[in-house]
Design a protein around this motif. Structure first.
Motif, PDB file in Angstrom:
ATOM      1  N   ARG A  29     -10.179  52.871  12.734  1.00 35.22           N
ATOM      2  CA  ARG A  29     -10.115  52.667  14.184  1.00 35.22           C
ATOM      3  C   ARG A  29     -11.165  53.476  14.949  1.00 35.22           C
ATOM      4  N   VAL A  30     -11.761  54.495  14.328  1.00 36.36           N
ATOM      5  CA  VAL A  30     -12.701  55.342  15.063  1.00 36.36           C
ATOM      6  C   VAL A  30     -14.159  54.990  14.774  1.00 36.36           C
ATOM      7  N   TYR A  31     -14.369  53.907  14.026  1.00 38.16           N
ATOM      8  CA  TYR A  31     -15.732  53.534  13.685  1.00 38.16           C
ATOM      9  C   TYR A  31     -16.120  52.187  14.273  1.00 38.16           C
ATOM     10  N   GLU A  32     -17.323  52.106  14.801  1.00 35.93           N
ATOM     11  CA  GLU A  32     -17.895  50.820  15.134  1.00 35.93           C
ATOM     12  C   GLU A  32     -18.263  50.108  13.834  1.00 35.93           C
ATOM     13  N   MET A  33     -18.184  48.783  13.898  1.00 32.09           N
ATOM     14  CA  MET A  33     -18.439  47.997  12.696  1.00 32.09           C
ATOM     15  C   MET A  33     -19.480  46.918  13.007  1.00 32.09           C
ATOM     16  N   ASN A  34     -20.193  46.530  11.973  1.00 28.97           N
ATOM     17  CA  ASN A  34     -21.287  45.573  12.131  1.00 28.97           C
ATOM     18  C   ASN A  34     -21.328  44.588  10.970  1.00 28.97           C
ATOM     19  N   TRP A  35     -22.010  43.510  11.201  1.00 21.79           N
ATOM     20  CA  TRP A  35     -22.387  42.591  10.136  1.00 21.79           C
ATOM     21  C   TRP A  35     -23.914  42.572  10.068  1.00 21.79           C
ATOM     22  N   VAL A  36     -24.399  42.701   8.861  1.00 16.47           N
ATOM     23  CA  VAL A  36     -25.831  42.670   8.585  1.00 16.47           C
ATOM     24  C   VAL A  36     -26.046  41.631   7.485  1.00 16.47           C
ATOM     25  N   ARG A  37     -27.116  40.870   7.567  1.00 20.52           N
ATOM     26  CA  ARG A  37     -27.379  39.872   6.539  1.00 20.52           C
ATOM     27  C   ARG A  37     -28.760  40.074   5.929  1.00 20.52           C
ATOM     28  N   GLN A  38     -28.895  39.600   4.719  1.00 20.22           N
ATOM     29  CA  GLN A  38     -30.184  39.684   4.044  1.00 20.22           C
ATOM     30  C   GLN A  38     -30.442  38.399   3.292  1.00 20.22           C
ATOM     31  N   ALA A  39     -31.485  37.709   3.698  1.00 19.58           N
ATOM     32  CA  ALA A  39     -31.888  36.470   3.035  1.00 19.58           C
ATOM     33  C   ALA A  39     -32.818  36.804   1.866  1.00 19.58           C
ATOM     34  N   PRO A  40     -32.912  35.910   0.901  1.00 17.61           N
ATOM     35  CA  PRO A  40     -33.782  36.170  -0.260  1.00 17.61           C
ATOM     36  C   PRO A  40     -35.223  36.445   0.169  1.00 17.61           C
ATOM     37  N   GLY A  41     -35.770  37.530  -0.326  1.00 17.94           N
ATOM     38  CA  GLY A  41     -37.159  37.860  -0.043  1.00 17.94           C
ATOM     39  C   GLY A  41     -37.408  38.469   1.321  1.00 17.94           C
ATOM     40  N   LYS A  42     -36.333  38.731   2.064  1.00 12.29           N
ATOM     41  CA  LYS A  42     -36.482  39.301   3.405  1.00 12.29           C
ATOM     42  C   LYS A  42     -35.714  40.613   3.518  1.00 12.29           C
ATOM     43  N   GLY A  43     -36.046  41.377   4.546  1.00 13.30           N
ATOM     44  CA  GLY A  43     -35.330  42.619   4.787  1.00 13.30           C
ATOM     45  C   GLY A  43     -34.008  42.363   5.472  1.00 13.30           C
ATOM     46  N   PRO A  44     -33.161  43.372   5.560  1.00 10.30           N
ATOM     47  CA  PRO A  44     -31.868  43.212   6.221  1.00 10.30           C
ATOM     48  C   PRO A  44     -32.035  42.954   7.712  1.00 10.30           C
ATOM     49  N   GLU A  45     -31.164  42.119   8.240  1.00  8.85           N
ATOM     50  CA  GLU A  45     -31.171  41.758   9.644  1.00  8.85           C
ATOM     51  C   GLU A  45     -29.799  42.029  10.239  1.00  8.85           C
ATOM     52  N   TRP A  46     -29.744  42.851  11.265  1.00  5.76           N
ATOM     53  CA  TRP A  46     -28.489  43.079  11.963  1.00  5.76           C
ATOM     54  C   TRP A  46     -28.075  41.784  12.646  1.00  5.76           C
ATOM     55  N   VAL A  47     -26.790  41.438  12.551  1.00  8.63           N
ATOM     56  CA  VAL A  47     -26.271  40.186  13.093  1.00  8.63           C
ATOM     57  C   VAL A  47     -25.376  40.433  14.308  1.00  8.63           C
ATOM     58  N   SER A  48     -24.433  41.373  14.166  1.00 11.45           N
ATOM     59  CA  SER A  48     -23.451  41.568  15.225  1.00 11.45           C
ATOM     60  C   SER A  48     -22.778  42.912  15.063  1.00 11.45           C
ATOM     61  N   GLY A  49     -22.269  43.456  16.180  1.00 11.12           N
ATOM     62  CA  GLY A  49     -21.546  44.713  16.144  1.00 11.12           C
ATOM     63  C   GLY A  49     -20.372  44.685  17.098  1.00 11.12           C
ATOM     64  N   ILE A  50     -19.393  45.549  16.832  1.00 18.42           N
ATOM     65  CA  ILE A  50     -18.205  45.616  17.666  1.00 18.42           C
ATOM     66  C   ILE A  50     -17.781  47.073  17.796  1.00 18.42           C
ATOM     67  N   MET A  82     -18.297  32.098  12.208  1.00 20.61           N
ATOM     68  CA  MET A  82     -19.640  31.520  12.267  1.00 20.61           C
ATOM     69  C   MET A  82     -19.519  30.010  12.460  1.00 20.61           C
ATOM     70  N   ASN A  83     -19.996  29.535  13.576  1.00 19.69           N
ATOM     71  CA  ASN A  83     -19.966  28.109  13.891  1.00 19.69           C
ATOM     72  C   ASN A  83     -21.390  27.571  13.994  1.00 19.69           C
ATOM     73  N   SER A  84     -21.505  26.269  13.942  1.00 15.46           N
ATOM     74  CA  SER A  84     -22.807  25.597  14.062  1.00 15.46           C
ATOM     75  C   SER A  84     -23.845  26.224  13.142  1.00 15.46           C
ATOM     76  N   LEU A  85     -23.455  26.396  11.897  1.00 18.11           N
ATOM     77  CA  LEU A  85     -24.320  27.070  10.938  1.00 18.11           C
ATOM     78  C   LEU A  85     -25.593  26.273  10.665  1.00 18.11           C
ATOM     79  N   LYS A  86     -26.666  27.010  10.462  1.00 17.63           N
ATOM     80  CA  LYS A  86     -27.980  26.421  10.201  1.00 17.63           C
ATOM     81  C   LYS A  86     -28.472  26.881   8.829  1.00 17.63           C
ATOM     82  N   PRO A  87     -29.381  26.145   8.220  1.00 16.93           N
ATOM     83  CA  PRO A  87     -29.921  26.585   6.927  1.00 16.93           C
ATOM     84  C   PRO A  87     -30.507  27.996   6.984  1.00 16.93           C
ATOM     85  N   GLU A  88     -31.077  28.370   8.107  1.00 21.71           N
ATOM     86  CA  GLU A  88     -31.653  29.714   8.220  1.00 21.71           C
ATOM     87  C   GLU A  88     -30.606  30.814   8.300  1.00 21.71           C
TER      88      GLU A  88
END
Length: 122
Positions: A29-50, A82-88
């Motif tokens: 409960r005392v930590y902020e949380m995030n989602w990060v994604r990493q596609a093949p051959g690419k660096g990590p990308e921050w997606v969302s935080g709460i 995750m809605n309206s998902l795209k190949p990317e």
């Protein structure tokens, strides 16, 4: 610290998935949380935080309006709808513990789970 992601899979473009992250080993409960994604051959990308209360959320421009992060405050899990998902959007999605302002700029920081694979393909 243990973060376990689930809910990934293969979906067609414009489809939906809901990712979950179950946390243990620390006072969630005392930590902020995030989602990060990493596609093949690419660096990590921050997606969302709460924030800790779940009232303040933020999103990368690439997912704004399509993804929704949520949490049940003092309890696990953290969700990513995750809605309206795209190949990317195809990537390994990680649940990451840490301040959103920090993780957004340094997505390799914080404490990571093992990830769940999301594949968007027709």
């Amino acid at each position: 610290v243990q973060l376990v992601e689930s809910g990934g899979g293969m979906v067609q473009p414009w489809g939906s998935l809901r990712l979950s992250c179950v946390a243990s080993g620390f006072p969630f409960r005392v930590y902020e949380m995030n989602w990060v994604r990493q596609a093949p051959g690419k660096g990590p990308e921050w997606v969302s935080g709460i924030n800790t209360s779940g009232c303040d959320t933020s999103y990368a421009d690439s997912v704004l309006g399509r993804f929704t992060i949520s949490r049940a405050n003092a309890k696990s899990p953290v969700y990513l709808q995750m809605n309206s998902l795209k190949p990317e959007d195809t990537a390994l999605y990680y649940c990451v513990r840490g301040p959103t302002l920090f993780i957004r700029d340094k997505p390799r920081g914080g404490s990571w789970g093992r990830g769940t694979q999301v594949t968007v393909s027709s």
